[in-house]
Write a protein that holds these residues in place. Structure first.
Motif, short mmCIF file in Angstrom:
data_model
loop_
_atom_site.label_atom_id
_atom_site.label_comp_id
_atom_site.label_asym_id
_atom_site.label_seq_id
_atom_site.Cartn_x
_atom_site.Cartn_y
_atom_site.Cartn_z
N PRO A 78 18.31 -8.02 -5.52
CA PRO A 78 18.88 -8.93 -4.39
C PRO A 78 19.18 -8.13 -3.19
O PRO A 78 19.40 -8.90 -2.30
N ARG A 79 19.33 -6.90 -3.09
CA ARG A 79 19.60 -6.08 -1.99
C ARG A 79 18.25 -5.91 -0.85
O ARG A 79 18.56 -5.40 -0.04
N LEU A 80 17.25 -6.14 -1.47
CA LEU A 80 15.97 -5.82 -0.76
C LEU A 80 15.51 -7.15 -0.38
O LEU A 80 15.14 -7.96 -0.98
N SER A 81 15.02 -7.02 1.07
CA SER A 81 14.35 -8.19 1.66
C SER A 81 12.91 -8.19 1.10
O SER A 81 12.41 -7.19 0.30
N VAL A 82 12.00 -9.38 1.00
CA VAL A 82 10.92 -9.49 0.32
C VAL A 82 9.95 -8.52 1.03
O VAL A 82 9.06 -7.71 0.44
N ALA A 83 10.07 -8.03 2.42
CA ALA A 83 9.30 -7.11 3.20
C ALA A 83 9.29 -5.67 2.50
O ALA A 83 8.48 -5.14 2.23
N THR A 84 10.44 -5.38 2.13
CA THR A 84 10.94 -3.88 1.75
C THR A 84 10.49 -3.97 0.08
O THR A 84 9.83 -2.95 -0.34
N MET A 85 10.61 -5.10 -0.68
CA MET A 85 10.11 -5.22 -1.94
C MET A 85 8.68 -5.16 -2.11
O MET A 85 8.48 -4.36 -2.96
N LEU A 86 7.84 -5.49 -1.23
CA LEU A 86 6.52 -5.39 -1.28
C LEU A 86 5.90 -4.08 -0.90
O LEU A 86 4.60 -3.69 -1.19
N ALA B 188 4.05 2.39 -0.04
CA ALA B 188 4.40 3.55 0.46
C ALA B 188 4.66 4.76 -0.54
O ALA B 188 4.24 5.86 -0.35
N VAL B 189 5.11 4.52 -1.63
CA VAL B 189 5.35 5.54 -2.76
C VAL B 189 3.71 5.74 -3.13
O VAL B 189 3.77 7.19 -3.44
N HIS B 190 2.59 5.03 -3.31
CA HIS B 190 1.62 5.22 -3.86
C HIS B 190 0.66 5.46 -2.61
O HIS B 190 -0.76 5.73 -2.92
N GLY B 191 0.88 5.71 -1.28
CA GLY B 191 -0.08 6.00 -0.29
C GLY B 191 -1.00 5.02 0.01
O GLY B 191 -1.91 5.20 0.45
N LEU B 192 -0.55 3.68 -0.22
CA LEU B 192 -1.44 2.65 0.17
C LEU B 192 -1.07 2.08 1.50
O LEU B 192 0.24 1.70 2.03
N GLY B 193 -1.82 1.79 2.47
CA GLY B 193 -1.72 1.47 3.82
C GLY B 193 -1.81 2.54 4.58
O GLY B 193 -1.22 3.68 4.40
N ARG B 194 -2.33 2.32 5.95
CA ARG B 194 -2.22 3.59 6.91
C ARG B 194 -0.96 3.74 7.54
O ARG B 194 -0.47 4.93 7.71
N ASP B 195 -0.10 2.79 7.69
CA ASP B 195 0.95 3.01 8.30
C ASP B 195 2.03 1.82 8.00
O ASP B 195 1.56 0.69 7.31
N VAL B 196 3.34 1.52 8.38
CA VAL B 196 3.95 0.50 8.33
C VAL B 196 3.58 -0.79 8.65
O VAL B 196 3.55 -1.77 7.73
N ALA B 197 2.86 -1.04 9.96
CA ALA B 197 2.40 -2.08 10.23
C ALA B 197 1.26 -2.53 9.27
O ALA B 197 0.99 -3.88 9.05
N ASP B 198 0.42 -1.58 8.87
CA ASP B 198 -0.76 -1.87 7.84
C ASP B 198 -0.24 -2.60 6.50
O ASP B 198 -0.71 -3.69 5.99
N ARG B 199 0.90 -1.93 6.16
CA ARG B 199 1.51 -2.45 4.86
C ARG B 199 2.28 -3.79 4.98
O ARG B 199 2.12 -4.54 4.11
N LEU B 200 2.73 -4.07 6.19
CA LEU B 200 3.26 -5.35 6.20
C LEU B 200 2.13 -6.43 6.20
O LEU B 200 2.43 -7.53 5.78
N ASP B 201 0.94 -6.08 7.01
CA ASP B 201 -0.13 -7.03 6.89
C ASP B 201 -0.63 -7.44 5.49
O ASP B 201 -0.80 -8.54 5.27
N ARG B 202 -0.63 -6.09 4.68
CA ARG B 202 -0.96 -6.25 3.46
C ARG B 202 0.10 -7.01 2.61
O ARG B 202 -0.36 -8.14 1.71
N ALA B 203 1.28 -7.06 2.89
CA ALA B 203 2.50 -8.08 2.38
C ALA B 203 2.01 -9.42 2.58
O ALA B 203 2.21 -10.31 1.80
N ARG B 204 1.95 -9.82 4.09
CA ARG B 204 1.63 -11.33 4.42
C ARG B 204 0.46 -11.71 3.60
O ARG B 204 0.62 -12.93 3.11
N ARG B 205 -0.45 -10.93 3.50
CA ARG B 205 -1.83 -11.36 2.73
C ARG B 205 -1.37 -11.66 1.11
O ARG B 205 -1.81 -12.54 0.51
N ALA C 147 1.25 -5.73 -5.39
CA ALA C 147 1.28 -4.86 -4.18
C ALA C 147 0.41 -3.77 -4.18
O ALA C 147 -0.11 -3.15 -3.35
N LEU C 148 0.31 -3.17 -5.52
CA LEU C 148 -0.39 -1.74 -5.89
C LEU C 148 -1.74 -2.12 -6.34
O LEU C 148 -2.52 -1.06 -6.88
N GLU C 149 -2.47 -3.22 -5.98
CA GLU C 149 -3.75 -3.37 -6.49
C GLU C 149 -4.09 -3.28 -7.79
O GLU C 149 -5.24 -2.40 -8.02
#
Length: 541
Positions: free
Chosen positions: A379-387, A392-409, A443-445
């Motif tokens: 309950p303390r995490l936003s959806v963006a952080t949750m996704l 980030a832990v598993h090294g998916l996405g080039r950077d924060v912006a790329d991971r946010l794009d993945r979260a939107r998709r 999120a981890l495909e």
């Protein structure tokens, strides 16, 4: 007994619409009225208003809210709190959905039921009260009632706890019983027993029963009349057979059309011949420890020699009663529980033998969606952080912006608006939270998804959306699914194959059509026979 509700209205501060907006209901002694509708339609608020259990901030008014009972007539609207308390238990009683949260964990179940007699029949001695409680325990078919009197709630099964709640409601012999989703989380066999019990008790006592549910199979099995609620109003009511067979309101038709057994399964690719997951001779034994030194004196064989196969792109349903070992199998497959013996083969590797970094790397491809999304989402995490955090832990996405794009998709994939990223779990409905749980798992495909009772507490329309989403993900993403459930209607709509568990073992395995329509084992036959269906029971009378 007669209950008359006229123009009942309940409002809460700052709410845009009233929770109950002019409801009219009537219920006679010996009659069962089923109140149905989606979450938020006002069913439970109506029940709480009748019982005088609305929170203090609520405001209630009614043209009439009258209960005629053995002691006279009571006008419930505007009744003083003490007068309402004297009616509760003695003239009207309520069974709640989750007995574990309704029972006091530090009191024996017998003491809790006897407390009702202490309040309403103070002349009874403690010994007389115990005899009466044990008699009611026998009446509700609780096994070994004398021994159960001294048990604590955590030592009883879900079905036994629900029987205790029914005994508590009935011990003072009320004229009106309100049951709020009392069978939602129960196995089909236990549900069938509870429904039969309520019908039998009603026939013998003549009480009126207001039964709240979203399960139309239950409605078909138990109702005399049905009232359908939407947005605080009764949009349609009538005799059970007439309403189920010839619904007049578009909302009622939409609810009935959302039932799995009434929906044609979408066309799409079926499973391939390639095996995605192969479980062989899986065992999970839990030690039983006793004494001051906590020595192991035995083992509970929660899973005892299970073989299971899920084909690539396939959906295998794992069904069985509570305690049969279904969830333990899932936890062992995901290595959330270490197997005692056996193997879990995934892409040429035995997950049961992996640890540390190798297990963590493989676990990315096997994800889970759990039964209660609210407790599974932080309950303390936003959806963006949750996704994005797992990425980030598993090294998916080039950077924060790329991971946010993945979260939107991901949000788009599970039919949630993109602006959900900045919101928190509490801001979503139950069905939306379940979609969030699916998005987080994706999120981890992953290539394999375990779904553990993810539709058991959902409305039929929300359930339909989740099931269609899973079928679409299977078709578009090539996912393989292990779907754990006790709802055989869902199994018939979703699964390719079914494995039936009893006491830690697979007792029957086959195609969905074979297992549901031509079961070989007595246990499976009992499960299938216990399912309340729209075409069964009294609806055709």
């Amino acid at each position: 007994m007669r209950l008359t509700v006229s123009n009942l209205r309940v409002t809460f501060p700052n709410a845009e619409e009233p929770a109950v907006a002019g409801v009219d209901l009537e219920l006679a002694g010996g009659e069962t009225l089923c109140l149905v509708g989606e979450s938020g339609s006002g069913k439970s608020v109506t029940a709480l208003a009748l019982m005088g259990l609305l929170p203090g901030r609520a405001r209630m008014s009614a043209g009439a809210l009258t209960l005629e009972h053995g002691g006279g007539t009571s006008e419930l609207a505007g009744l003083a709190a003490e007068a309402h308390r004297r009616l509760r238990g003695r003239r009207m009683a309520m069974i709640f959905q989750e007995p574990m949260t309704s029972l006091n964990p530090v009191m024996t179940v017998g003491e809790q039921v006897r407390e009702v007699l202490t309040i309403h029949q103070p002349a009874l001695t403690a010994a007389e009260g115990r005899v009466r409680v044990e008699a009611v325990f026998a009446q509700v078919r609780l096994p070994e009632p004398q021994q159960r009197y001294d048990e604590y709630p955590h030592r009883l099964s879900g079905g036994q706890r629900q029987r205790v709640m029914i005994a508590m409601a009935l011990v003072a012999e009320p004229d009106l019983l309100i049951a709020d989703e009392p069978t939602t989380a129960l196995d089909v066999t236990v549900q069938a027993e509870i429904l039969e019990l309520l019908r039998d008790l009603q026939a013998r006592t003549g009480m009126g029963l207001l039964f709240i549910t979203h399960d139309f199979g239950v409605v078909a099995a138990i109702a005399d009349r049905v009232a359908v609620m939407r947005r605080g109003q009764v949009v349609e009511s009538g005799a059970r057979a007439e309403l189920l067979q010839r619904p007049q309101h578009a909302y009622t038709r939409a609810l009935l059309d959302a039932l799995p057994e009434r929906r044609p399964r979408p066309e799409g690719p079926g499973p391939g011949s390639e095996v995605a997951l192969k479980v062989r001779d899986l065992a999970v034994h839990f030690p039983v420890r006793r004494g001051v030194l906590r020595r192991t004196v035995g083992h509970v064989r929660a899973v005892d020699g299970v073989d299971l196969t899920v084909r690539r792109g396939g959906i295998t349903a794992l069904v069985g009663e509570s305690g049969s070992g279904k969830s333990t199998v899932a936890r062992a497959i995901l290595r959330l529980e270490r197997p005692t013996a056996g193997s879990v083969w995934w892409e040429g590797e035995d997950l049961a033998r992996l640890d540390g970094t190798e297990l963590r790397r493989r676990r990315r491809h096997l994800q889970a969606v759990f039964q209660d999304p609210y407790s599974a989402l932080n309950p303390r995490l936003s959806v963006a952080t949750m996704l994005t955090e797992p990425m980030a832990v598993h090294g998916l996405g080039r950077d924060v912006a790329d991971r946010l794009d993945r979260a939107r998709r991901l949000l788009e994939l599970v039919d949630l608006p993109a602006d959900s990223l900045d919101r928190y779990a509490h801001a979503f409905s139950g069905g939306q939270r379940q979609r969030l749980g699916i998005a987080r798992a994706l999120a981890l495909e992953p290539r394999f998804l375990v779904c553990d009772e993810i539709t058991s507490a959902l409305d039929v329309s929300v359930q339909a959306g989740i099931l269609d989403l899973l079928l679409r993900l299977r078709a578009e993403e090539g996912l393989s699914l292990l779907f754990i459930t006790h709802d055989l209607g869902v199994v018939g709509y979703l699964a390719d194959e079914v494995a039936v568990m009893e006491a830690g073992r697979i007792v029957e395995y086959g195609t969905t059509d074979q297992v549901l329509h031509s079961p070989r084992e007595t246990y499976t036959q009992r499960l299938v026979a216990a399912v309340p269906r729209m075409g069964d029971g009294r609806e055709s009378e």
